[in-house]
Design an enzyme around this catalytic site. Structure first.
Site, mmCIF file in Angstrom:
data_model
loop_
_atom_site.group_PDB
_atom_site.id
_atom_site.type_symbol
_atom_site.label_atom_id
_atom_site.label_comp_id
_atom_site.label_asym_id
_atom_site.label_seq_id
_atom_site.Cartn_x
_atom_site.Cartn_y
_atom_site.Cartn_z
ATOM 1 N N ARG A 40 12.756 40.478 -18.214
ATOM 2 C CA ARG A 40 12.110 39.177 -17.996
ATOM 3 C C ARG A 40 11.246 39.172 -16.738
ATOM 4 N NH1 ARG A 40 16.590 35.387 -17.929
ATOM 5 N NH2 ARG A 40 16.474 35.573 -15.669
ATOM 6 N N TYR A 87 -7.912 19.685 -18.882
ATOM 7 C CA TYR A 87 -7.460 20.122 -20.210
ATOM 8 C C TYR A 87 -6.345 19.169 -20.713
ATOM 9 C CZ TYR A 87 -5.249 23.485 -23.485
ATOM 10 O OH TYR A 87 -4.706 24.119 -24.570
ATOM 11 N N ASP A 137 -7.817 25.206 -12.723
ATOM 12 C CA ASP A 137 -7.839 25.878 -14.017
ATOM 13 C C ASP A 137 -9.205 26.543 -14.124
ATOM 14 O OD1 ASP A 137 -8.113 26.560 -16.710
ATOM 15 O OD2 ASP A 137 -6.862 24.893 -17.392
ATOM 16 N N LYS A 161 -7.923 33.227 -23.708
ATOM 17 C CA LYS A 161 -9.338 33.041 -23.997
ATOM 18 C C LYS A 161 -10.102 34.353 -23.727
ATOM 19 C CE LYS A 161 -7.977 28.919 -24.911
ATOM 20 N NZ LYS A 161 -7.862 27.795 -23.992
HETATM 21 C C1 LIG Z 1 -6.730 26.950 -23.865
HETATM 22 C C2 LIG Z 1 -6.714 26.420 -22.489
HETATM 23 C C3 LIG Z 1 -5.527 26.366 -21.771
HETATM 24 C C4 LIG Z 1 -4.196 26.726 -22.365
HETATM 25 O O1 LIG Z 1 -4.104 28.042 -22.765
HETATM 26 P P1 LIG Z 1 -3.071 28.465 -23.917
HETATM 27 O O2 LIG Z 1 -2.981 29.933 -23.754
HETATM 28 O O3 LIG Z 1 -3.673 28.001 -25.201
HETATM 29 O O4 LIG Z 1 -1.775 27.780 -23.619
HETATM 30 C C5 LIG Z 1 -5.592 25.915 -20.480
HETATM 31 N N1 LIG Z 1 -6.744 25.527 -19.914
HETATM 32 C C6 LIG Z 1 -7.910 25.565 -20.584
HETATM 33 C C7 LIG Z 1 -9.153 25.115 -19.907
HETATM 34 C C8 LIG Z 1 -7.929 26.005 -21.891
HETATM 35 O O5 LIG Z 1 -9.081 26.008 -22.561
#
Ligand SMILES: *Cc1c(COP(=O)(O)O)cnc(C)c1O
Length: 387
Positions: free
Chosen positions: A54, A107, A180, A205
């Protein structure tokens, strides 16, 4: 060394893995210690070296070292998704009675986390206009303010905050600055260099880049690294080694993929801006974006995600346009090699600012297809709007 070179070499140590170019993917829970001495020594710092599945395996440490290097971070922390990365980061400063300042273009699931779980734990979240000046935002700081959470640009509506100015103000009040940074990736916005303490990436992403894994990673400066590491570990967040491998593999080609997403997105945005069905294009790299000057000052480039607001149109026309697109898939997430389109309603995910647009908003991710093929697909789609 230049970024392109570092992307290729960061986090690699072939000599430690029998000469193989890439790190091994060990599937592991238990790590065996050779002696009581060795176990006791490892227990003193369970986050360094192999301790328990972990807490990480070699591929995770390689990924973290590479990602941290890209943003000049003291250390990176891997999580099982981007949302888990946001949760681990915010939980590292959450406490009963705390006050969080969160940008209104955040988000959606981040907002749900703040208004749900964190509220139940006694945290109050106040949302603010992302374009607010540092002076105006300073008036919202209270002795209980623990975090300033930014997302520049927001991934639905693409406003850009003055990150360095807001961060400088927050630090004067001992407030932690988190951002973010998924849209820009470490390549196009070095959040830590712009005053952010904790830079969060949905690696799902662009880092993974092929729509085939969920992954999150948090770049931290030295002051916040251990708190974020312990927060993620304390909640049991860990990613599978195969998924981390995909993140590390994706990172190697990010420097090639991102400029293609960028050029294609701009080609689509410029073409769309000239179409009579379009009311507004939301793309920070275009001169008509309200915070274009901040974009030029702070960002090294733009990625493949942007939005357009259509002139008001009925749902039937919109469905006719979207349902028959050949190259644009409809679905969540973005950052993969393929193009996506999503009808979104920004008015439903903001409380501090008015959206004020009448027509539907389409969020577009430009994939790695030929730009002219994508434009042809959109052109045929816009024609169907009038049916
Ligand atoms: C998709 C996304 C997230 C979350 O990511 P996941 O891997 O889908 O949990 C967070 N912030 C932004 C800006 C995103 O586009």
């Amino acid at each position: 060394m230049k970024r392109a070179t570092r992307l290729v070499h960061a986090g690699r140590d072939p000599a430690a893995q029998q000469g193989m170019v890439n790190p091994p993917v060990y599937h592991a829970s238990t790590v065996i210690f050779e002696s009581l001495d060795a176990l006791e020594k490892a227990s003193k710092n369970p986050f360094e070296g192999m301790y328990y599945g972990r807490n990480g395996t070699p591929v995770q440490f390689a990924f973290e070292s590479a990602v941290a290097e890209m943003e000049g971070a003291f250390g990176a922390v891997t999580t099982c998704s981007g949302l888990a990365a946001i949760t681990a980061a915010l939980m590292s400063v959450a406490e009963q009675g705390a006050h969080f300042l969160v940008t209104d273009n955040v988000y959606g699931p981040t907002r749900k986390l703040c208004d749900g779980l964190l509220r139940r734990l006694g945290v109050t979240t106040e949302y603010f206009d992302p374009t607010l000046s540092a002076d105006a935002l300073e008036e919202r700081i209270t002795p209980a303010t623990r975090v300033l959470f930014l997302e520049a640009p927001g991934s639905l509506t693409f406003e850009i905050s003055d990150v360095p100015a807001l961060a400088e103000m927050a630090h004067r009040h001992d407030v932690t600055v988190m951002a973010d940074n998924t849209w820009a990736t470490p390549l196009y916005f070095n959040a830590l260099e712009h005053g952010v303490d904790v830079s969060i990436h949905a690696a799902t992403k662009y880092l993974v880049g092929h729509a085939d894994a969920m992954l999150g990673v948090i770049n931290c400066n030295e002051a916040h690294y251990m708190a974020v590491r312990k927060s993620a570990a304390g909640m049991g967040y860990c990613a599978g080694p195969d998924d981390i491998y995909l993140g590390l593999r994706g990172l190697r080609t990010l420097g090639q993929r991102l400029p293609t997403h960028e050029t294609t997105a701009l080609a689509l945005a410029d073409w769309l801006a000239a179409q009579p069905e379009i009311a507004r294009v939301l793309h920070p790299a275009r001169a008509d974006h309200p915070q274009h000057d901040l974009f030029v000052r702070d960002f090294a480039g733009s990625s493949g995600l942007f939005a357009v607001v259509l002139k008001p149109v009925g749902r039937g026309g919109l469905a006719a346009m979207l349902d028959k697109l050949e190259l644009f898939g409809m679905g969540f997430s973005w950052g993969g090699y393929e193009s996506l389109i999503l009808a979104v309603d920004p008015s439903r995910s903001r409380t501090a600012t008015d959206w004020g647009e009448d027509g539907p908003t389409l969020r577009i991710h430009a994939g790695l297809e030929d730009p002219q093929d994508l434009i042809d697909d959109l052109a045929a789609g816009l024609k169907r709007l009038h049916r």
